[in-house]
Design a protein around this motif. Structure first.
Motif: not given
Length: 161
Positions: A17-27, A141-146
Motif C-alpha cells: 500500500e506504500i507508494n514506492m518503486i517496485r523495481f528498476f530495470i535497464i534492458q 523511493e527517490i533519495q537524491e536528485t542533485g
C-alpha cells in the motif's frame, strides 16, 4: 514526554500500500537485462517473468505513445535512450513526471560519470551503475536528485578503491 508507538512489524500487505518503486530495470532492444534492482521481494521465477513482460510491453510501443503503461496493479514508466530502455515499476497513484525526471536525471549522471555512456559501460562497470542507483534511490523511493552531489559521492566511492 509523549512517546511514539512505532509498529516495526510491517506486513506484506501494508508494504504494497506504500507508494514506492517496485523495481528498476535497464534492458536493451533485444531484451538483455543490463541492470535490475528490486525493491520488493519476488521469487526468482517471478522476477524473470516481470523482466520478460516489461520488455514485451515497452519495446513494441510506438515513440508517439506515452511512456507510461499500466502493468498489473502498477504502472511502468520508461524512457528509451539509444538502444536502452530504463524502466521503473511504480504504484498506480504515483507522480509520473517525477519518475520520468528521475530516469532522465539517472541517465545524465551516468553520462557524466562515464563520459558518453554506452551499453558496454553498464556491462563492464555494473558495480558503479548499482552504486549510482543506490545513491539516487533508497528503499524504493527517490533519495537524491542533485547530479553534482550524486557524482561527488560516486567519485568518492571510486577513489576509495
Amino acid at each position: 514526554a509523549d512517546s511514539l508507538d512505532i509498529d516495526v512489524n510491517v506486513t506484506h500487505k501494508s508494504l504494497q500500500e506504500i507508494n514506492m518503486i517496485r523495481f528498476f530495470i535497464i534492458q536493451n532492444r533485444a531484451g538483455k537485462t543490463r541492470m535490475a534492482k528490486w525493491y520488493m521481494q519476488f521469487e526468482e521465477d517471478e522476477k524473470q517473468k516481470l523482466i520478460e513482460e516489461t520488455h514485451a510491453m515497452v519495446t513494441v510501443r510506438s515513440p508517439k505513445l506515452t511512456n507510461i503503461v499500466e502493468f498489473r496493479e502498477y504502472k511502468i514508466i520508461y524512457r528509451r535512450y539509444a538502444g536502452l530502455y530504463f524502466c521503473l515499476c511504480v504504484d498506480i497513484n504515483d507522480n509520473d513526471l517525477s519518475y520520468m525526471e528521475a530516469i532522465h536525471n539517472f541517465v545524465e549522471c551516468l553520462n557524466d560519470f562515464f563520459t558518453d555512456v554506452c551499453e558496454l559501460d553498464l556491462l563492464f562497470n555494473f558495480y558503479k551503475v548499482y552504486a549510482l542507483v543506490d545513491e539516487m534511490f533508497l528503499a524504493g523511493e527517490i533519495q537524491e536528485t542533485g547530479p553534482q552531489k550524486i557524482n561527488k559521492r560516486l567519485d568518492l566511492l571510486v577513489n576509495v578503491d
